[in-house]
Design a protein around this motif. Structure first.
Motif, short mmCIF file in Angstrom:
data_model
loop_
_atom_site.label_atom_id
_atom_site.label_comp_id
_atom_site.label_asym_id
_atom_site.label_seq_id
_atom_site.Cartn_x
_atom_site.Cartn_y
_atom_site.Cartn_z
N ASN A 138 -3.67 4.24 1.42
CA ASN A 138 -3.14 3.76 2.69
C ASN A 138 -3.93 2.54 3.15
O ASN A 138 -5.10 2.36 2.78
CB ASN A 138 -3.22 4.85 3.75
CG ASN A 138 -2.25 5.99 3.48
OD1 ASN A 138 -1.21 5.79 2.83
ND2 ASN A 138 -2.58 7.17 3.96
N TYR A 139 -3.32 1.73 3.97
CA TYR A 139 -3.97 0.50 4.43
C TYR A 139 -5.26 0.81 5.19
O TYR A 139 -6.24 0.07 5.07
CB TYR A 139 -3.01 -0.30 5.31
CG TYR A 139 -3.65 -1.52 5.90
CD1 TYR A 139 -4.02 -2.60 5.08
CD2 TYR A 139 -3.93 -1.61 7.27
CE1 TYR A 139 -4.64 -3.72 5.60
CE2 TYR A 139 -4.54 -2.74 7.80
CZ TYR A 139 -4.89 -3.79 6.96
OH TYR A 139 -5.50 -4.90 7.49
N THR A 168 0.84 -1.20 0.00
CA THR A 168 0.00 0.00 0.00
C THR A 168 0.87 1.25 0.00
O THR A 168 2.09 1.19 0.18
CB THR A 168 -0.91 0.03 1.24
OG1 THR A 168 -0.09 0.11 2.42
CG2 THR A 168 -1.78 -1.22 1.32
N LYS A 169 0.24 2.39 -0.17
CA LYS A 169 0.96 3.67 -0.22
C LYS A 169 1.78 3.90 1.04
O LYS A 169 2.90 4.43 0.99
CB LYS A 169 -0.04 4.81 -0.42
CG LYS A 169 0.58 6.18 -0.59
CD LYS A 169 -0.49 7.23 -0.82
CE LYS A 169 0.13 8.61 -0.99
NZ LYS A 169 -0.93 9.66 -1.20
N ASP A 170 1.25 3.48 2.19
CA ASP A 170 1.95 3.69 3.46
C ASP A 170 2.81 2.49 3.87
O ASP A 170 3.23 2.38 5.02
CB ASP A 170 0.98 4.07 4.58
CG ASP A 170 -0.13 3.07 4.77
OD1 ASP A 170 -0.39 2.25 3.86
OD2 ASP A 170 -0.78 3.08 5.84
#
Length: 241
Positions: free
Chosen positions: A68-69, A41-43
């Protein structure tokens, strides 16, 4: 003849929804390894899911690598299955990997595009896999495999071969330990050309009726299939002949 290991494709996806706890537990009941797909994910959270976008199984047009998650963890995935609809959560890769270690289940971990596009993808995945049980990493992306080999030199790296990829190009990739190919590319002639490379070979896409199971090549190390119970039985019969 060396043992040919069976891996359940995305878990036992011929019987349960792919890449879910139900599919993994079913594969464990069959006593086989598991092939699964990981995304980041993005994060920087590693999750188990095949597609880059959640739309096919959730109906939501949502890119994993762009979110994000926290915004993904409550999304349910599923599809109509034998006249009923069952929803599942997207598994966390760390939890699946720890479960597999406890159950002594070997893993074939396929890295999807988000692992390479995330600025810290290889580092995140390598750190998460510290202390994992038996596993190898696979990908269509040879450069991603190269980055992972630099961080995890003792880990087996498997290149998933695309149709038309020149063998001489593969031969120059010294960081590649094994080759995964679709059953349409599998032939004794192709295997003969691969022999000099001394790399393990695994086939995917088998359903249990293919000729490859009647004449097992010595280079064949594994089979990745939606129906691991069928393949196990076919291999048992092949060993007895």
């Amino acid at each position: 003849m060396s043992e040919v290991k069976v891996y359940a494709h995305r878990g036992a996806s011929g019987y349960m929804l792919e890449n879910t706890w139900s599919a993994f537990q079913k594969a464990c009941e069959f006593g086989v390894g598991i092939e699964l797909d990981v995304q980041i994910t993005k994060d920087g959270v590693v999750v188990v899911y095949h597609d880059d976008n959640l739309k096919r199984l959730s109906g939501k047009n949502c890119l994993i690598e762009a979110n994000n998650y926290e915004s993904l963890k409550d999304i349910k995935i599923g599809k109509r299955w034998k006249r009923r609809f069952i929803s599942h959560s997207i598994p966390l890769a760390y939890e699946v990997i720890q479960w597999a270690k406890e159950k002594d289940v070997p893993l074939n971990i396929e890295m999807k595009k988000s692992v390479s596009t995330h600025p810290e993808g290889p580092e995140i995945l390598a750190a998460m896999l510290e202390g994992a049980g038996e596993f190898h990493l696979s990908s269509f992306d040879p450069q991603l495999l190269r980055k992972m080999k630099e961080r995890m030199p003792e880990t087996e790296m498997a290149l998933i071969v695309k149709k038309g990829m020149p063998l001489e190009k593969i031969e120059k990739m010294e960081w590649i330990d094994s080759i995964h190919l679709h059953k349409r590319l599998y032939s004794m002639e192709f295997l003969k050309n691969l022999q000099q490379m001394k790399k393990k070979i695994r086939i995917y896409g088998l359903l249990g009726r293919e000729a490859a199971l009647r004449e097992l090549a010595p280079e064949l190390a594994g089979v990745i299939t939606d129906y691991p119970d069928r393949i196990k039985e076919k291999l048992r019969l092949a060993y007895e002949r």
